[in-house]
Design an enzyme around this catalytic site. Sequence first.
Site, short mmCIF file in Angstrom:
data_model
loop_
_atom_site.label_atom_id
_atom_site.label_comp_id
_atom_site.label_asym_id
_atom_site.label_seq_id
_atom_site.Cartn_x
_atom_site.Cartn_y
_atom_site.Cartn_z
N HIS A 222 0.88 -1.19 0.00
CA HIS A 222 0.00 0.00 0.00
C HIS A 222 0.91 1.23 0.00
O HIS A 222 1.69 1.42 -0.93
CB HIS A 222 -0.93 -0.12 1.22
CG HIS A 222 -2.08 0.83 1.28
ND1 HIS A 222 -2.41 1.70 0.28
CD2 HIS A 222 -3.02 1.03 2.28
CE1 HIS A 222 -3.49 2.39 0.63
NE2 HIS A 222 -3.87 2.01 1.84
N HIS A 261 -2.19 -2.44 -10.02
CA HIS A 261 -3.22 -1.89 -9.15
C HIS A 261 -4.43 -2.80 -9.16
O HIS A 261 -4.75 -3.39 -10.19
CB HIS A 261 -3.64 -0.48 -9.61
CG HIS A 261 -4.30 0.29 -8.52
ND1 HIS A 261 -5.65 0.19 -8.28
CD2 HIS A 261 -3.79 1.13 -7.60
CE1 HIS A 261 -5.93 0.95 -7.24
NE2 HIS A 261 -4.83 1.53 -6.80
N ASP A 312 2.49 5.45 -6.72
CA ASP A 312 3.73 5.40 -5.96
C ASP A 312 4.99 5.43 -6.81
O ASP A 312 6.08 5.58 -6.28
CB ASP A 312 3.75 4.14 -5.07
CG ASP A 312 2.82 4.29 -3.89
OD1 ASP A 312 2.85 5.35 -3.26
OD2 ASP A 312 2.05 3.36 -3.61
#
Length: 376
Positions: A222, A261, A312
């Site tokens: 995460h 994802h 990210d």
Amino acid sequence: MPATPEVQTGLEDVVAATTRICFIDGKQGRLIYEGYDIRDLAARSTFEEVAHLLWYGRLPTSAQLAELKARFAELRTLPSALAERIDTLPISANPMDILRTAVSSLALFEPEETRPGPSSIGGAQRLVAVLPTILGQFHRRRVRRPAPEPRPELSQAAYLLYCLLDREPTELESRAMDVALVLHADHELNASTFSARVTASTLSDLYSAVTSAIGTLKGPLHGGANERVMELLDEIGSVDRAEEVVKAKLARHERIMGFGHRVYKVEDPRATILREWSRKVGESRGNLRYYELLRRVEEVVHREKGLYPNVDLYSGSVYSLIGIPHDLFTPVFAASRVLGWTAHVLEEYRDLRLIRPVAKYVGALDLPYVPIGERH
Ligand code: CMC
């Protein structure tokens, strides 16, 4: 044994709540906050405007925005007993652990803010305002700098940078951080928001919900992924080694952080925007090394695995160029996502039903109980 429905591992595709806050169109690569496309919000709004949007369901007027900014400025100071407590925590600690401990401790000093219910908006504002101060209080001690001052004239983005860098951020740095805060503010039922909603659904308080969420965000699948991306770049070192390093990792079935994802089947729109900011901030520093490395990693991962970048991948390069230490990247994510957590908790309180799924039992049944003296 009675039949149970098939298990959706990882709750994939399970619709577990209704929300007006955030919509992800994973096929089109669109992200919507309260009806507004993230691309418009990132280009034209600020974190403060988005805070008003997510809490109250509409963009603020000028007067409402001024009021919210003043409120944030007022709420930045830590209770002195908590500041002192943070000063006793080990400087070698993971900053996410510090954040989790500090938010949990803050509730002890602010019992009136922790009552569950719509009045939790005061606690929500407090948490958004104060997270940068907690990080500054901890980090500045590590680098032997004085604790941050409240600096009411600074936006939340500039204040966060000031807390972490102990200097006045430039306009470009503040804008880059503001965009990053807008992009990370919410993402529907991601794991940390879900854990916040689960906690709130028991009628527990906002600070407990946010404490749960911080612990959940910490994991590398995460929020922790942004820090791991920078470790990958350090390992790769130069563009000409990217292909070899990435392929070797994939051959060992390792995950490449910053890719893939659960919901997006195309490029994450936040990655598209942050890629541009990585280039922009890199150009302003005369240092496109991260940008070029990441572009090359993207090419290889897409060719080899068909995976697209997520939020990210590029965020860490922007933070690193600004001078933020790597172990503060996930806490920076938290300083933004706390807005989404609190908005979802408030939504949960408005339409509350205990979240309590069931499990499919795969253990034994009807075992005879063996007295302890007869077991071996
Ligand atoms: N690198 C290599 N392979 C991957 C990756 C990756 N980053 N992501 C997915 N895969 C592969 C995975 O190995 C699996 O392959 P196979 O079917 O051959 O076993 C397949 O794709 C499906 O993976 P999954 O784990 O079932 O997919 P998921 O929906 O459970 O995982 C994810 C989503 C984000 C956990 C995963 O893509 C991942 O681990 N990414 C790396 C960590 C990361 O960047 N996390 C940040 C997510 S976005 C921001 C946030 O939520 O905080």
